[in-house]
Design an enzyme around this catalytic site. Sequence first.
Site, PDB file in Angstrom:
ATOM      1  N   ARG A  40      74.936  28.641  35.385  1.00 45.30           N
ATOM      2  CA  ARG A  40      75.309  27.747  36.496  1.00 45.30           C
ATOM      3  C   ARG A  40      75.826  28.482  37.729  1.00 45.30           C
ATOM      4  O   ARG A  40      76.685  28.013  38.445  1.00 45.30           O
ATOM      5  CB  ARG A  40      76.313  26.687  36.014  1.00 45.30           C
TER       6      ARG A  40
ATOM      7  N   THR B 276      59.780  36.508  27.309  1.00 46.93           N
ATOM      8  CA  THR B 276      60.218  36.243  28.671  1.00 46.93           C
ATOM      9  C   THR B 276      61.353  35.216  28.581  1.00 46.93           C
ATOM     10  O   THR B 276      61.673  34.726  27.494  1.00 46.93           O
ATOM     11  CB  THR B 276      59.031  35.783  29.554  1.00 46.93           C
TER      12      THR B 276
ATOM     13  N   ASN C  53      56.163  37.208  37.405  1.00 44.06           N
ATOM     14  CA  ASN C  53      55.822  38.067  36.264  1.00 44.06           C
ATOM     15  C   ASN C  53      54.386  37.766  35.810  1.00 44.06           C
ATOM     16  O   ASN C  53      53.730  38.603  35.205  1.00 44.06           O
ATOM     17  CB  ASN C  53      56.808  37.875  35.094  1.00 44.06           C
TER      18      ASN C  53
ATOM     19  N   GLY D 147      50.067  46.720  36.182  1.00 45.15           N
ATOM     20  CA  GLY D 147      49.065  47.778  36.037  1.00 45.15           C
ATOM     21  C   GLY D 147      49.189  48.555  34.730  1.00 45.15           C
ATOM     22  O   GLY D 147      48.541  49.583  34.550  1.00 45.15           O
ATOM     23  N   ARG D 148      50.046  48.060  33.815  1.00 48.88           N
ATOM     24  CA  ARG D 148      50.189  48.770  32.525  1.00 48.88           C
ATOM     25  C   ARG D 148      48.981  48.478  31.642  1.00 48.88           C
ATOM     26  O   ARG D 148      48.438  47.375  31.656  1.00 48.88           O
ATOM     27  CB  ARG D 148      51.448  48.280  31.786  1.00 48.88           C
TER      28      ARG D 148
ATOM     29  N   GLN E 207      52.482  33.144  31.128  1.00 47.54           N
ATOM     30  CA  GLN E 207      52.755  33.811  29.844  1.00 47.54           C
ATOM     31  C   GLN E 207      52.093  33.093  28.657  1.00 47.54           C
ATOM     32  O   GLN E 207      51.123  32.395  28.840  1.00 47.54           O
ATOM     33  CB  GLN E 207      54.261  33.969  29.608  1.00 47.54           C
TER      34      GLN E 207
ATOM     35  N   LEU F 158      34.808  36.109  24.446  1.00 49.40           N
ATOM     36  CA  LEU F 158      33.962  36.328  23.272  1.00 49.40           C
ATOM     37  C   LEU F 158      32.971  37.468  23.547  1.00 49.40           C
ATOM     38  O   LEU F 158      32.633  38.249  22.649  1.00 49.40           O
ATOM     39  CB  LEU F 158      33.211  35.030  22.917  1.00 49.40           C
TER      40      LEU F 158
ATOM     41  N   THR G 259      49.853  42.397  36.942  1.00 53.52           N
ATOM     42  CA  THR G 259      51.105  42.467  37.685  1.00 53.52           C
ATOM     43  C   THR G 259      51.643  43.893  37.738  1.00 53.52           C
ATOM     44  O   THR G 259      52.021  44.385  38.795  1.00 53.52           O
ATOM     45  CB  THR G 259      52.143  41.519  37.053  1.00 53.52           C
TER      46      THR G 259
ATOM     47  N   LYS H 269      41.554  31.692  34.838  1.00 56.77           N
ATOM     48  CA  LYS H 269      40.155  31.262  34.891  1.00 56.77           C
ATOM     49  C   LYS H 269      40.020  29.817  34.397  1.00 56.77           C
ATOM     50  O   LYS H 269      39.308  29.005  34.982  1.00 56.77           O
ATOM     51  CB  LYS H 269      39.286  32.189  34.044  1.00 56.77           C
TER      52      LYS H 269
ATOM     53  N   ASP I  56      47.953  36.583  29.195  1.00 56.47           N
ATOM     54  CA  ASP I  56      46.708  37.226  29.637  1.00 56.47           C
ATOM     55  C   ASP I  56      45.487  36.775  28.841  1.00 56.47           C
ATOM     56  O   ASP I  56      44.520  37.521  28.670  1.00 56.47           O
ATOM     57  CB  ASP I  56      46.839  38.761  29.580  1.00 56.47           C
TER      58      ASP I  56
ATOM     59  N   GLY J 112      50.359  37.120  36.024  1.00 59.82           N
ATOM     60  CA  GLY J 112      49.249  37.709  36.786  1.00 59.82           C
ATOM     61  C   GLY J 112      47.979  37.052  36.311  1.00 59.82           C
ATOM     62  O   GLY J 112      47.568  37.242  35.180  1.00 59.82           O
ATOM     63  N   HIS J 113      47.401  36.208  37.153  1.00 62.96           N
ATOM     64  CA  HIS J 113      46.194  35.476  36.774  1.00 62.96           C
ATOM     65  C   HIS J 113      45.030  35.953  37.630  1.00 62.96           C
ATOM     66  O   HIS J 113      45.109  35.933  38.854  1.00 62.96           O
ATOM     67  CB  HIS J 113      46.368  33.973  37.000  1.00 62.96           C
TER      68      HIS J 113
HETATM   69  P1  GDP Z   1      45.979  35.048  32.487  1.00 63.68           P
HETATM   70  O1  GDP Z   1      47.241  35.759  32.775  1.00 63.68           O
HETATM   71  O2  GDP Z   1      46.016  34.284  31.210  1.00 63.68           O
HETATM   72  O3  GDP Z   1      45.496  34.200  33.644  1.00 63.68           O
HETATM   73  O4  GDP Z   1      44.868  36.174  32.266  1.00 63.68           O
HETATM   74  P2  GDP Z   1      44.647  37.540  33.112  1.00 63.68           P
HETATM   75  O5  GDP Z   1      44.000  37.194  34.398  1.00 63.68           O
HETATM   76  O6  GDP Z   1      45.889  38.336  33.145  1.00 63.68           O
HETATM   77  O7  GDP Z   1      43.674  38.319  32.138  1.00 63.68           O
HETATM   78  C1  GDP Z   1      42.456  37.778  31.733  1.00 63.68           C
HETATM   79  C2  GDP Z   1      41.315  38.672  32.233  1.00 63.68           C
HETATM   80  O8  GDP Z   1      40.141  38.332  31.541  1.00 63.68           O
HETATM   81  C3  GDP Z   1      40.993  38.525  33.694  1.00 63.68           C
HETATM   82  O9  GDP Z   1      40.602  39.771  34.183  1.00 63.68           O
HETATM   83  C4  GDP Z   1      39.822  37.546  33.722  1.00 63.68           C
HETATM   84  O10 GDP Z   1      38.975  37.701  34.846  1.00 63.68           O
HETATM   85  C5  GDP Z   1      39.113  37.934  32.458  1.00 63.68           C
HETATM   86  N1  GDP Z   1      38.394  36.869  31.760  1.00 63.68           N
HETATM   87  C6  GDP Z   1      38.744  35.563  31.581  1.00 63.68           C
HETATM   88  N2  GDP Z   1      37.875  34.934  30.772  1.00 63.68           N
HETATM   89  C7  GDP Z   1      36.953  35.874  30.408  1.00 63.68           C
HETATM   90  C8  GDP Z   1      35.804  35.868  29.555  1.00 63.68           C
HETATM   91  O11 GDP Z   1      35.452  34.869  28.936  1.00 63.68           O
HETATM   92  N3  GDP Z   1      35.111  37.056  29.426  1.00 63.68           N
HETATM   93  C9  GDP Z   1      35.485  38.198  30.084  1.00 63.68           C
HETATM   94  N4  GDP Z   1      34.772  39.300  29.889  1.00 63.68           N
HETATM   95  N5  GDP Z   1      36.564  38.237  30.885  1.00 63.68           N
HETATM   96  C10 GDP Z   1      37.278  37.099  31.044  1.00 63.68           C
HETATM   97  P1  IMO Z   2      50.607  35.995  32.322  1.00 61.92           P
HETATM   98  O1  IMO Z   2      50.997  34.705  32.993  1.00 61.92           O
HETATM   99  C1  IMO Z   2      51.693  39.315  29.686  1.00 61.92           C
HETATM  100  C2  IMO Z   2      55.979  40.144  29.258  1.00 61.92           C
HETATM  101  C3  IMO Z   2      56.470  41.474  29.797  1.00 61.92           C
HETATM  102  C4  IMO Z   2      57.605  41.757  28.819  1.00 61.92           C
HETATM  103  C5  IMO Z   2      58.191  40.351  28.597  1.00 61.92           C
HETATM  104  C6  IMO Z   2      59.415  40.048  29.440  1.00 61.92           C
HETATM  105  O2  IMO Z   2      49.735  36.862  33.162  1.00 61.92           O
HETATM  106  O3  IMO Z   2      50.096  35.759  30.946  1.00 61.92           O
HETATM  107  P2  IMO Z   2      59.721  39.452  32.010  1.00 61.92           P
HETATM  108  O4  IMO Z   2      59.418  40.246  33.245  1.00 61.92           O
HETATM  109  O5  IMO Z   2      59.010  38.139  31.943  1.00 61.92           O
HETATM  110  O6  IMO Z   2      61.200  39.318  31.755  1.00 61.92           O
HETATM  111  O7  IMO Z   2      59.162  40.372  30.786  1.00 61.92           O
HETATM  112  O8  IMO Z   2      57.155  39.437  28.909  1.00 61.92           O
HETATM  113  N1  IMO Z   2      55.246  39.328  30.241  1.00 61.92           N
HETATM  114  C7  IMO Z   2      53.911  39.164  30.240  1.00 61.92           C
HETATM  115  N2  IMO Z   2      52.957  39.719  29.454  1.00 61.92           N
HETATM  116  N3  IMO Z   2      51.339  38.409  30.630  1.00 61.92           N
HETATM  117  C8  IMO Z   2      52.287  37.815  31.408  1.00 61.92           C
HETATM  118  O9  IMO Z   2      52.005  36.818  32.250  1.00 61.92           O
HETATM  119  C9  IMO Z   2      53.634  38.220  31.263  1.00 61.92           C
HETATM  120  N4  IMO Z   2      54.807  37.876  31.862  1.00 61.92           N
HETATM  121  C10 IMO Z   2      55.771  38.554  31.220  1.00 61.92           C
HETATM  122  O10 IMO Z   2      55.465  42.465  29.716  1.00 61.92           O
HETATM  123  O11 IMO Z   2      57.100  42.199  27.594  1.00 61.92           O
HETATM  124 MG    MG Z   3      47.932  37.679  33.162  1.00 62.74          MG
END
Ligand code: GDP
Ligand code: IMO
Ligand code: MG
Length: 427
Positions: A142, A238, A38, A301-302, A223, A331, A299, A18, A13, A40-41
């Site tokens: 396997r 993971t 798993n 909502g936690r 991840q 930042l 993904t 982005k 996350d 969520g982007h």
């Molecule tokens: P990912 O899983 O690494 O793709 O990241 P997520 O989408 O789960 O979480 C990143 C969150 O930060 C998203 O809601 C993005 O829209 C937001 N985001 C990304 N870059 C920036 C930033 O530079 N500033 C702010 N305020 N939000 C950002």
């Molecule tokens: P992105 O791509 C944050 C975490 C889960 C749990 C552990 C194992 O958005 O960065 P899993 O379902 O993969 O077996 O869970 O990994 N986890 C993530 N945490 N961002 C993710 O994906 C994650 N994918 C899995 O919360 O702790």
């Molecule tokens: Mg994410």
Amino acid sequence: MPALVLLGAQWGDEGKGKATDLLGGSVDYVVRYQGGNNAGHTVVVGDQTYALHLLPSGILSPGCVPVIGNGVVVDPSVLLSELSGLNARGIDTSKLLISGNAHLITPYHETLDKVTERFLGKRKIGTTGRGIGPTYADKINRVGIRVQDLFDESILLQKVEAALDFKNQVMAKLYNRRAIAPEQVVEELLGYADQLRGYVADTTLLLNNAVDDGKVVLFEGGQGTLLDVDHGTYPFVTSSNPTAGGACTGSGVGPTKISRVIGILKAYTTRVGAGPFPTELLDADGEALRRIGGERGVTTGRDRRCGWFDAVIARYATRVNGLTDFFLTKLDVLTGWERIPVCVAYEVDGKRVEELPYSQTDFHHAKPVYEYLPGWTEDITKAKSFDDLPKNAQAYVKALEEMSGARISAIGVGPGRDETIQIHSFL
Ligand code: GDP
Ligand code: IMO
Ligand code: MG
């Protein structure tokens, strides 16, 4: 021409979606190489927000070919609903390619993920419940089902029977659940075959040819480094390798072809699920980071656990991934603090340590050693160049760069595509 890997430097996350999307316009192929839904982007384009789980973020850039590599685990129902959701919003998804060697997440994997977590009780991992762990376990054991098996009905039945043989015993005797009929699983899977057939390709061959032809290929990790099954905070990880080596095994493109490895690094730290987190804040500052940063899982909502920036982790990410660059995100979220603590080392059982402890017991005991950097109050979301940033924000970035072991080539100052300061080109 470059083949780039872009991955999370912390616990996921960091803003990978982005970052990938930002590069998408100048990239020919974007490849997911591990993980599954798993992930969520979130990608914000103009006034539109997209939440992607399985599809590479490059799918939003016209002209870019999105690829699901062999290292990914694919839930076909999630894939098809994600595709139709994008189509309904006018996004062309017809260029997608899927490796025939990618493994399939079936309903029994999802069931096993959930019952195993319940069985673990307070020792649970806090998984996303998407069947990721059990699917990778079957791959290594396997007894996995691959995308290509969808196109051979008799092989598919044999494989599903083999996979369920043992699991049905466990389900009935240990978890007190009803056995799953192989025929029922096969029928459901065959229902996806025709819809997926057109996307399946020899992605290894295609990607190697693309790199050899001078095309730009971007490997997008799901991840983050500390969720890596080998290099992360095991067992709170993971079940795949988001670290840079995973881009090679998960795509079939060798390490000599990778020219750059970019770590996405949040200006503070977050984590979802259980496991150690030395800089975690359980106070008003943690609550403020969560609120201002919108730190809620895409993904599940936690609420995400939040803490200060940890330079020990950033250095570790540089080491295990061979990072060449960082993209520092969010930042802007730190605007308004009078002084910002940054963890520069740990104290473990009374001793100062500069590197991530290799013993998990030590890591669980690690206490952050903080340095305090002066904050800023000016709005930075309109900054277009490094010089537009207030002096203290510049100093914060420079200090992080110094501690983290690779140059910071871009800075995120907001969620939008254009809310980015580019210092060095990634290409
Ligand atoms: P990912 O899983 O690494 O793709 O990241 P997520 O989408 O789960 O979480 C990143 C969150 O930060 C998203 O809601 C993005 O829209 C937001 N985001 C990304 N870059 C920036 C930033 O530079 N500033 C702010 N305020 N939000 C950002
Ligand atoms: P992105 O791509 C944050 C975490 C889960 C749990 C552990 C194992 O958005 O960065 P899993 O379902 O993969 O077996 O869970 O990994 N986890 C993530 N945490 N961002 C993710 O994906 C994650 N994918 C899995 O919360 O702790
Ligand atoms: Mg994410």
